[in-house]
Design an enzyme around this catalytic site. Structure first.
Site, PDB file in Angstrom:
ATOM      1  N   LYS A   1    -117.308 -82.097 -13.532  1.00  0.00           N
ATOM      2  CA  LYS A   1    -118.152 -81.681 -12.411  1.00  0.00           C
ATOM      3  C   LYS A   1    -118.304 -80.168 -12.521  1.00  0.00           C
ATOM      4  CE  LYS A   1    -119.783 -83.592  -8.468  1.00  0.00           C
ATOM      5  NZ  LYS A   1    -120.245 -84.942  -8.152  1.00  0.00           N
TER       6      LYS A   1
ATOM      7  N   ASN B   1    -127.909 -90.582   7.661  1.00  0.00           N
ATOM      8  CA  ASN B   1    -129.123 -91.362   7.391  1.00  0.00           C
ATOM      9  C   ASN B   1    -130.015 -90.608   6.411  1.00  0.00           C
ATOM     10  OD1 ASN B   1    -129.192 -92.008  10.965  1.00  0.00           O
ATOM     11  ND2 ASN B   1    -127.932 -92.967   9.409  1.00  0.00           N
ATOM     12  N   GLY B   2    -129.402 -90.146   5.324  1.00  0.00           N
ATOM     13  CA  GLY B   2    -130.139 -89.396   4.300  1.00  0.00           C
ATOM     14  C   GLY B   2    -130.635 -90.318   3.203  1.00  0.00           C
TER      15      GLY B   2
HETATM   16  P1  NAD Z   1    -128.200 -86.600   1.979  1.00  0.00           P
HETATM   17  O1  NAD Z   1    -127.942 -85.144   2.065  1.00  0.00           O
HETATM   18  O2  NAD Z   1    -129.553 -87.095   1.616  1.00  0.00           O
HETATM   19  O3  NAD Z   1    -127.815 -87.309   3.356  1.00  0.00           O
HETATM   20  C1  NAD Z   1    -126.711 -86.971   4.117  1.00  0.00           C
HETATM   21  C2  NAD Z   1    -127.080 -87.176   5.573  1.00  0.00           C
HETATM   22  O4  NAD Z   1    -125.934 -86.980   6.373  1.00  0.00           O
HETATM   23  C3  NAD Z   1    -128.139 -86.208   6.087  1.00  0.00           C
HETATM   24  O5  NAD Z   1    -129.149 -86.919   6.762  1.00  0.00           O
HETATM   25  C4  NAD Z   1    -127.362 -85.303   7.047  1.00  0.00           C
HETATM   26  O6  NAD Z   1    -128.174 -84.832   8.110  1.00  0.00           O
HETATM   27  C5  NAD Z   1    -126.306 -86.238   7.531  1.00  0.00           C
HETATM   28  N1  NAD Z   1    -125.109 -85.599   8.072  1.00  0.00           N
HETATM   29  C6  NAD Z   1    -124.504 -84.451   7.682  1.00  0.00           C
HETATM   30  N2  NAD Z   1    -123.428 -84.228   8.439  1.00  0.00           N
HETATM   31  C7  NAD Z   1    -123.336 -85.262   9.322  1.00  0.00           C
HETATM   32  C8  NAD Z   1    -122.444 -85.606  10.356  1.00  0.00           C
HETATM   33  N3  NAD Z   1    -121.403 -84.821  10.652  1.00  0.00           N
HETATM   34  N4  NAD Z   1    -122.648 -86.744  11.034  1.00  0.00           N
HETATM   35  C9  NAD Z   1    -123.713 -87.531  10.762  1.00  0.00           C
HETATM   36  N5  NAD Z   1    -124.605 -87.254   9.776  1.00  0.00           N
HETATM   37  C10 NAD Z   1    -124.407 -86.140   9.076  1.00  0.00           C
HETATM   38  O7  NAD Z   1    -127.090 -87.167   0.975  1.00  0.00           O
HETATM   39  P2  NAD Z   1    -127.109 -88.562   0.204  1.00  0.00           P
HETATM   40  O8  NAD Z   1    -127.667 -88.356  -1.149  1.00  0.00           O
HETATM   41  O9  NAD Z   1    -127.668 -89.600   1.098  1.00  0.00           O
HETATM   42  O10 NAD Z   1    -125.534 -88.804   0.014  1.00  0.00           O
HETATM   43  C11 NAD Z   1    -124.739 -89.244   1.098  1.00  0.00           C
HETATM   44  C12 NAD Z   1    -123.277 -89.178   0.688  1.00  0.00           C
HETATM   45  O11 NAD Z   1    -123.057 -90.022  -0.449  1.00  0.00           O
HETATM   46  C13 NAD Z   1    -122.800 -87.791   0.258  1.00  0.00           C
HETATM   47  O12 NAD Z   1    -121.463 -87.645   0.671  1.00  0.00           O
HETATM   48  C14 NAD Z   1    -122.873 -87.835  -1.252  1.00  0.00           C
HETATM   49  O13 NAD Z   1    -121.930 -86.956  -1.862  1.00  0.00           O
HETATM   50  C15 NAD Z   1    -122.490 -89.282  -1.530  1.00  0.00           C
HETATM   51  N6  NAD Z   1    -123.019 -89.815  -2.793  1.00  0.00           N
HETATM   52  C16 NAD Z   1    -124.356 -89.793  -3.019  1.00  0.00           C
HETATM   53  C17 NAD Z   1    -124.854 -90.299  -4.214  1.00  0.00           C
HETATM   54  C18 NAD Z   1    -126.339 -90.311  -4.488  1.00  0.00           C
HETATM   55  O14 NAD Z   1    -126.769 -90.985  -5.456  1.00  0.00           O
HETATM   56  N7  NAD Z   1    -127.141 -89.644  -3.707  1.00  0.00           N
HETATM   57  C19 NAD Z   1    -123.980 -90.824  -5.185  1.00  0.00           C
HETATM   58  C20 NAD Z   1    -122.602 -90.860  -4.903  1.00  0.00           C
HETATM   59  C21 NAD Z   1    -122.140 -90.339  -3.701  1.00  0.00           C
END
Ligand code: NAD
EC number: 1.4.1.9
Length: 368
Positions: free
Chosen positions: A94, A195-196
């Site tokens: 990483k 909800n991202g």
């Molecule tokens: P993203 O940034 O698109 O979505 C995250 C969402 O969480 C956002 O809508 C944000 O407003 C919300 N958020 C932040 N803090 C919050 C809180 N305290 N309470 C409620 N909501 C909150 O990220 P993503 O790509 O959807 O990833 C989500 C999680 O999954 C992350 O932790 C990321 O590291 C993990 N992840 C993602 C992937 C991927 O393919 N995108 C792969 C493995 C792990």
């Protein structure tokens, strides 16, 4: 060094790298500095027994360099386990870039970072993470081939989030089968925190299956979008962790299962995308087990993204990434069964299986 430090043990505590709490026999740690572009980055290569260390680059406004080092050590270790448990020929790595992605990032800085990645000749392969984008990976691709997550137009696999969400959905169904005796989520109450990118696709799978979905996000517009698009309900209770739901799905931040929340959780299944959900694995894993809460290990069920980018390296046949991601269902069930048989937490079980695979491969590599 202060004058109070007198014993070797105390001196060890001060060891800046190998003495870090998160140091776990990492193979190599590369500090990248470029005065002209302002780049300050750290690449952590945890383990390359199974293959090149693949993991994303996070750009984050760390409070200090210790925090950045700690993060890259922790995250790169996690990638070793994630790839090993998923059965990918990849090691764990990483990178972190210190700075605010919104205000400090420049094209020149990203290009310079790509040159540092290139200097490692493929031992580390990068991808996007929080604070970096497909566009950044395309830029890095101009100076190195050791990058994944590039855009579809440039021959990559694009945004991995939908595949990640599918894997989380599979892991959640397996956990439901273990806990409730059926993998059907119809009528189950599921709380999706965050909800991202991943959260939204997960919500679409859940609502399609007939689950009753409650959503929570720090952005009101995102929650309203989930209501409008998928018929989800906004969680309005005072305490999200005490919510009366069947399944809690952390899809925002890590460490939400901690001393403050763990005894409030009413859900009987925890399955979500966020990395490092257990604040302290050795403490919170056993408490979940004692409380009869089925926890699907995060690094196992959120592996869809890495499966997807791995496809860029091995040129998967069409549909192969989804097939491999679907298999998260079977692996999750195996982990629950292994954990029960061996009196382990699911986190420990998944880690043990991953470690066994790495040890086996090490033997095979040595015999070549
Ligand atoms: P993203 O940034 O698109 O979505 C995250 C969402 O969480 C956002 O809508 C944000 O407003 C919300 N958020 C932040 N803090 C919050 C809180 N305290 N309470 C409620 N909501 C909150 O990220 P993503 O790509 O959807 O990833 C989500 C999680 O999954 C992350 O932790 C990321 O590291 C993990 N992840 C993602 C992937 C991927 O393919 N995108 C792969 C493995 C792990």
């Amino acid at each position: 060094m202060t004058s109070e430090i007198t014993t070797p043990a105390e001196l060890k505590k001060m060891d800046p790298v190998f003495g870090q709490l998160s140091f776990d026999n990492h193979e190599q740690i590369v500090f990248c500095n470029d005065k002209d572009t302002g780049l300050k980055a750290i690449i952590g290569i945890h383990n390359t027994v199974m293959g090149p260390a693949l993991g994303g680059t996070r750009m984050w406004n760390y409070t200090n360099e210790w925090e950045a080092l700690n993060d890259v050590l922790r995250l790169s270790r996690g990638m070793t386990y994630k790839s090993a448990i998923t059965g990918l020929n990849l090691g764990g790595g990483k990178a972190v870039i210190i700075g605010d992605a919104k205000t400090d990032k420049t094209p020149e800085m990203i290009t310079r970072f790509g040159q540092f990645v290139n200097s490692l000749s493929g031992k580390y392969i990068t991808a996007e993470d929080v604070g970096t984008t497909t566009e950044d990976m395309d830029r890095i691709h101009e100076v190195t081939k050791f990058v994944t997550g590039i855009s579809i137009e440039k021959g990559g696999s694009g945004n991995p989030s939908p595949v990640t969400a599918y894997g989380v959905y599979m892991g959640m169904k397996a956990a439901a089968k273990y806990q409730f005796g059926s993998d059907s989520l119809a009528g189950k109450k599921v709380l999706v925190q965050g909800n991202g990118h991943v959260g939204e696709t997960l919500i679409s799978h859940l609502t399609k299956e007939g689950a009753i979905v409650f959503v929570s996000d720090i952005h009101q517009d995102k929650m309203e979008n989930m209501v409008a698009k998928y018929g989800a309900q906004i969680f309005t209770g005072a305490d999200l962790y005490a919510a009366d739901v069947d399944i809690y799905s952390p899809c925002a931040l890590g460490a939400t299962i901690n001393d403050d929340t763990i005894y409030k959780i009413k859900a009987k299944v925890i399955a979500g995308a966020a990395n490092n959900q257990l604040a302290v694995e050795a403490v919170h894993g056993p408490i979940l087990r004692e409380r009869g809460i089925a926890y699907a290990p995060d690094f196992l069920i959120n592996a869809g993204g890495i499966i997807n980018v791995y496809g860029e390296l091995v040129k998967y046949a069409e549909g192969e990434a989804m097939r491999k991601t679907e298999n998260i269902y079977n692996t999750t069930l195996e982990i629950f069964s292994f954990a029960d048989k061996n009196n382990l937490t699911t986190q420990q079980a998944a880690m043990q299986i991953a470690e066994n695979r790495i040890a086996q491969r090490k033997k095979e590599n040595a015999a070549k």
